[in-house]
Enzyme design. Structure first.
Site, PDB file in Angstrom:
ATOM      1  N   HIS A  20       3.897   2.358 -17.248  1.00 43.18           N
ATOM      2  CA  HIS A  20       4.649   3.500 -16.576  1.00 43.18           C
ATOM      3  C   HIS A  20       6.101   3.137 -17.215  1.00 43.18           C
ATOM      4  O   HIS A  20       6.968   3.903 -17.686  1.00 43.18           O
ATOM      5  CB  HIS A  20       5.077   3.161 -15.219  1.00 43.18           C
ATOM      6  CG  HIS A  20       4.103   4.040 -14.347  1.00 43.18           C
ATOM      7  ND1 HIS A  20       4.437   4.775 -13.420  1.00 43.18           N
ATOM      8  CD2 HIS A  20       2.651   4.060 -14.515  1.00 43.18           C
ATOM      9  CE1 HIS A  20       3.258   5.217 -12.598  1.00 43.18           C
ATOM     10  NE2 HIS A  20       2.439   5.008 -13.598  1.00 43.18           N
ATOM     11  N   ASP A 123      11.021   7.199 -11.768  1.00 45.39           N
ATOM     12  CA  ASP A 123       9.497   7.014 -11.449  1.00 45.39           C
ATOM     13  C   ASP A 123       9.234   7.194 -10.180  1.00 45.39           C
ATOM     14  O   ASP A 123      10.180   7.116  -9.155  1.00 45.39           O
ATOM     15  CB  ASP A 123       9.243   5.422 -11.742  1.00 45.39           C
ATOM     16  CG  ASP A 123       7.772   5.271 -11.875  1.00 45.39           C
ATOM     17  OD1 ASP A 123       7.110   5.201 -12.828  1.00 45.39           O
ATOM     18  OD2 ASP A 123       7.067   5.345 -10.830  1.00 45.39           O
TER      19      ASP A 123
END
Ligand code: UDP
Length: 512
Positions: A20, A123
């Site tokens: 990520h 995120d």
């Protein structure tokens, strides 16, 4: 951008998982290369993890600012410097890291309130970011490191009438409802948080609420890969989605890659010279992402299958130490007797015990297939390298990604993994083992050659060309990025002209 207007200012907030962090960083780079003023909000050790690609970007004239956050190490009981889960294989440590990430909220909110940007790209692990953005009257883009396809599949399972509710057994196949393709799954392959209500269900629900409460979704993928699912996503959620990737094609060299504190025990030169001596499409590459730690029993099955398939391979194993620290007795717990020596002697295979330069390997002409856990980045990298895949999903949305490869595009062969797990460190050992004969069958299907394998190879190469065109001049991803930047500029100028004052109190959302 309008002449003389100050550049658009965007804050990017990555989570703590290596893939990520890297994929959000690649988006930073993409926006910064278009003249956007980009700031990454992260902790020192995650910034350190990105040191190399940050320097490379800077050398290429692409400026990415880093705003450093203080990780609450003491509060969560972690030693200084453990601020992400790069190389972490302990559930307790990982849980503390995630807790620490949650505690960063106040620092981040304070910074953003005092220095508001024009947009936040956060995120999924920061569900509060949508509310903050709405309060500040700015757009928040949602990023979850995967594509539109798996999101649509999960959404289908969440629907009240989903056929999984009527499945008679865990292994009974059924077709998911309301999707552009007839996607067949079984109960055992679905995430348990979507089947029952547990702690993760609440967490995932809060992520989804925040997604539905944001401006839109940004995806590291390309439209041609999941065309129908973009439309489906926009129709079912009412939210816009921007496919602006695959960014991996812009950062292909290992110089651009982040540093891992996992040991890389085989040098890139050694790997390349081994591959250079092999025929095109003759080597299988086996790697299960950044955090898959199989049991000894499962590793043994993989080794046995590769040996009996007769094909050459590069096998990445993260949770095993260096050869010199391991006795033959240790080795025999996870591989057949003298397997490694035999493979070396016969020039059959290479085991990388540590971090592998994955894109470098995948791009080599000798690689004929990729055995993968179907993580979104690995999937993108396989497609961009034109390599057919043997799919072995484990957790997260990977069982859905497998369907995109195997059922929608016909570029993957399923190994037959059929148990979704929440936690690979803990749960895998108690679930079904994938036996060597299944693994060997999948390997042979792609590596033995024949018409079917040729067709799969042709299809994946067609997709590679589409991915390259998407990210190239005038391609779909380039156009989407331009449209998004223009849209954000438009919002900014409306805001600065006071046109959207009423957006301030939580109303700032974009409906498709
Ligand atoms: N990766 C790598 N070397 C390794 C293992 C993984 O370079 O030994 C990289 C891989 O290229 C990909 C990322 O780590 O970019 C893994 O991301 P993915 O989304 O596939 O899976 P995750 O690690 O999130 O499960």
């Amino acid at each position: 951008m309008e002449a003389n207007s100050p550049p658009l200012k965007i804050y990017f907030i990555p989570s703590v998982g290596p893939s990520h962090i890297v994929s959000l960083f690649e988006l930073c780079r993409l926006f910064a290369s278009r003249g956007v003023h980009v700031t990454l909000l992260t902790t020192p050790s995650s910034a350190g993890f990105l040191r190399k690609p940050l320097l490379r970007a800077e050398a290429a004239g692409i400026r990415i600012h880093v705003h450093s956050l203080k990780f609450p190490s003491q509060e969560v009981g972690l030693p200084e410097g453990v601020e992400n889960v790069v190389g972490v294989d302990d559930t307790d440590v990982a849980t503390k890291v995630f807790r620490g990430m949650g505690l960063l909220r106040h620092q981040m909110e304070q910074f953003m309130e005092q220095n508001p940007p024009d947009c936040i790209v956060a995120d999924l692990f920061y569900p509060w970011a949508s509310d903050l953005a709405n309060r500040l009257g700015i757009p928040r883009l949602f990023f979850d490191g995967s594509g539109s396809f798996p999101t649509c599949l999960l959404e289908s399972v969440r629907r009240p009438g989903s056929p999984h509710r009527f499945a008679s057994s865990k292994s009974d196949p059924f077709v998911l409802a309301g999707l552009p393709h007839p996607i067949t799954v079984t109960l055992s392959r679905l995430p348990d948080y979507a089947l029952t209500t547990n702690e993760i269900t609440y967490m995932m629900d809060s992520f989804r609420d925040s997604e539905l409460n944001c401006y839109g979704r940004i995806v590291n993928s390309f439209a041609e890969l999941e065309e129908e699912y973009i439309e489906h996503y926009e129709k079912t959620t009412g939210k816009a989605v921007w496919h602006v990737g695959p960014t991996t094609l812009l950062n292909r060299s290992s110089e651009d890659k982040a540093e891992r504190n996992l040991k890389a025990v085989v040098s890139e030169d050694e790997i390349l010279s081994w591959l250079n001596s092999k025929q095109p499409n003759s080597v299988l590459y086996v790697c299960f992402g950044s955090g898959a730690y199989f049991t000894d029993e499962q590793l043994f099955e993989i080794a046995s299958a590769m040996e009996s398939s007769g094909h050459k391979f590069i096998w990445v194993v993260h949770n095993k130490g260096r050869t010199e620290n391991e006795t033959e007795e240790d080795r025999q717990k996870w591989m057949p007797r003298e397997f490694e020596e035999r493979m070396r002697r016969e020039d059959r295979g290479m085991i990388i015990r540590g971090w592998a330069p994955q894109t470098l390997i995948l791009d080599h002409a000798a690689i004929g297939a990729f055995m993968t856990h179907c993580g979104w980045n690995s999937l993108m990298e396989g497609i961009c390298a034109g390599v057919p895949m043997i799919t072995w999903p484990l957790h997260s949305e990977q069982f859905f990604n497998e369907k995109l490869l195997a059922q929608v595009h016909g570029i993957g062969v399923e190994v037959g993994a059929d148990d979704w797990v929440l936690n690979i460190y803990v749960e895998y050992a108690t679930k079904n083992l994938v036996k060597r004969d299944r693994i060997e069958r999948a390997v042979r299907k792609l590596m033995d050659g024949g018409d079917e394998a040729m067709d799969i190879r042709r299809r994946v190469r067609e997709l590679t060309e589409k991915a390259k065109a998407a990210i190239g001049e005038g391609g779909s991803s380039q156009r989407k990025l331009t449209a998004l930047i223009e849209d954000l500029q438009r919002l900014k100028s409306m805001r600065t002209k006071g046109g959207i004052d009423d957006a301030k109190e939580g109303e700032f959302k974009r409906e498709k």
